[in-house]
Design an enzyme around this catalytic site. Structure first.
Site, PDB file in Angstrom:
ATOM      1  N   PRO A   1       1.217  11.874  11.966  1.00  0.00           N
ATOM      2  CA  PRO A   1       0.187  12.788  11.482  1.00  0.00           C
ATOM      3  C   PRO A   1      -1.014  11.985  10.965  1.00  0.00           C
ATOM      4  CG  PRO A   1       2.356  13.345  10.584  1.00  0.00           C
ATOM      5  CD  PRO A   1       2.477  11.996  11.208  1.00  0.00           C
TER       6      PRO A   1
ATOM      7  N   LEU B   1      -3.235  12.872   8.788  1.00  0.00           N
ATOM      8  CA  LEU B   1      -3.403  13.066   7.353  1.00  0.00           C
ATOM      9  C   LEU B   1      -2.055  12.929   6.664  1.00  0.00           C
ATOM     10  CD1 LEU B   1      -5.418  13.804   5.088  1.00  0.00           C
ATOM     11  CD2 LEU B   1      -4.880  16.209   5.519  1.00  0.00           C
ATOM     12  N   GLY B   2      -1.962  11.966   5.776  1.00  0.00           N
ATOM     13  CA  GLY B   2      -0.705  11.721   5.078  1.00  0.00           C
ATOM     14  C   GLY B   2      -0.837  11.883   3.581  1.00  0.00           C
TER      15      GLY B   2
ATOM     16  N   TYR C   1       5.116  -0.361  -5.230  1.00  0.00           N
ATOM     17  CA  TYR C   1       4.776   0.823  -6.025  1.00  0.00           C
ATOM     18  C   TYR C   1       5.897   1.201  -6.983  1.00  0.00           C
ATOM     19  CZ  TYR C   1       1.123   1.704  -2.462  1.00  0.00           C
ATOM     20  OH  TYR C   1       0.061   1.604  -1.607  1.00  0.00           O
TER      21      TYR C   1
END
Length: 291
Positions: free
Chosen positions: A13, A15-16, A48
């Site tokens: 996709p 857009l993530g 992260y």
């Protein structure tokens, strides 16, 4: 949903959803909200400290594993062939998956590029073994890509870099494109211009706000649509449900060529994130815990 095809035929996709600087205790709920909203690409990283929570949110979503594209990154402390193979085990274990869709090297390590090359060789092995579906890099500058491609047998599928209207890295994007590497934008709406001191915020830019008003959309939506129409992947982040939904709601927005050009003209050439040339183990090294 716009889908992009990587240079090895894998699709993702465009857009993530990103989780950089999202605290572990907030990650489960924000990723759950994103998946409920319709996002199907989630981007995290070993550094992260929230891969476990990303995995938990995906597992609890009820979605089939194949429906969610999972992307994570190996930190510089785990560079080197055997160490990077182990880094995959750590990330996959925390994410609770056997296969990672896209695995990136988080930074080049200019002072120890030998370790960078060995780390990438490990990614190639993981790809050949089917443990990852695609491999790539993040924050690699043209000189890093050039040195990597001298020895790599697999061209990176993705280079994830800082791109927003105030810092567009057009020369680097051109190098990516010349090699068939997809440019993926982190801080795609210039969030980094809001929490780093000095300089103007993209969200306050008069040009962007005027385009947003003309379309009945927000500045963030305009910036995300700009990325998508120019062929980039973008991974906005937020922990607020309303903003998560707003960032996803760009399918009905089409910017004109003149509007795209107006945003292109906003580039200030000022990097807000760390300079890739300054990344060293001494300054940025940190232990990545086992799964």
């Amino acid at each position: 949903m716009t889908v992009l095809t990587l240079n090895n035929g894998v699709t993702l996709p465009a857009l993530g959803f990103g989780v950089f600087q999202t605290a572990p205790e907030e990650t489960v709920s924000s990723v759950r909200t994103a998946l409920e909203t319709g996002y199907r690409l989630v981007d995290t990283a070993a550094a992260y400290g929230n891969e476990r929570e990303v995995g938990r949110a995906i597992a609890e979503s009820g979605l089939d594993r194949a429906e969610v594209f999972i992307e994570t990154k190996v930190w510089i402390s785990d560079y080197g062939y055997d160490t990077t193979l182990r880094a995959f085990d750590k990330s996959a274990g925390k994410l609770g998956v056997e296969q990672i869709d896209l695995l990136l090297l988080h930074q080049a390590l200019p002072s120890r590029f030998d370790l960078t090359l060995e780390a990438y060789r490990a990614l190639e092995t993981l790809l050949a073994d089917g443990k990852v579906r695609a491999i790539g890099v993040s924050n690699f500058m043209p000189e890093h890509l050039e040195r990597l491609l001298e020895t790599a047998s697999v061209v990176p599928a993705v280079n994830q870099i800082e791109v927003h209207p105030y810092f567009q890295q057009r020369d680097l994007q051109a190098v990516d494109a010349a090699h068939g590497i997809l440019t993926q934008a982190w801080s795609p709406i210039g969030g980094i211009t809001s929490y780093r001191e000095g300089g103007a915020r993209t969200f306050d830019d008069p040009e962007i706000l005027a385009i947003a008003e003309a379309h009945g959309k927000s500045a963030a939506q305009v910036m995300l649509r700009w990325h998508l129409q120019e062929g980039r992947s973008a991974i906005p982040k937020s922990t607020r449900p309303a903003r998560i939904a707003e960032n996803f709601d760009v399918a009905d927005l089409t910017l004109t060529d003149a509007e795209l050009a107006a945003i292109d003209a906003l580039d200030q050439g000022v990097r807000r994130g760390p300079d890739p040339a300054d990344i060293t183990l001494e300054t940025f090294g940190r232990d990545i815990p086992e799964a």
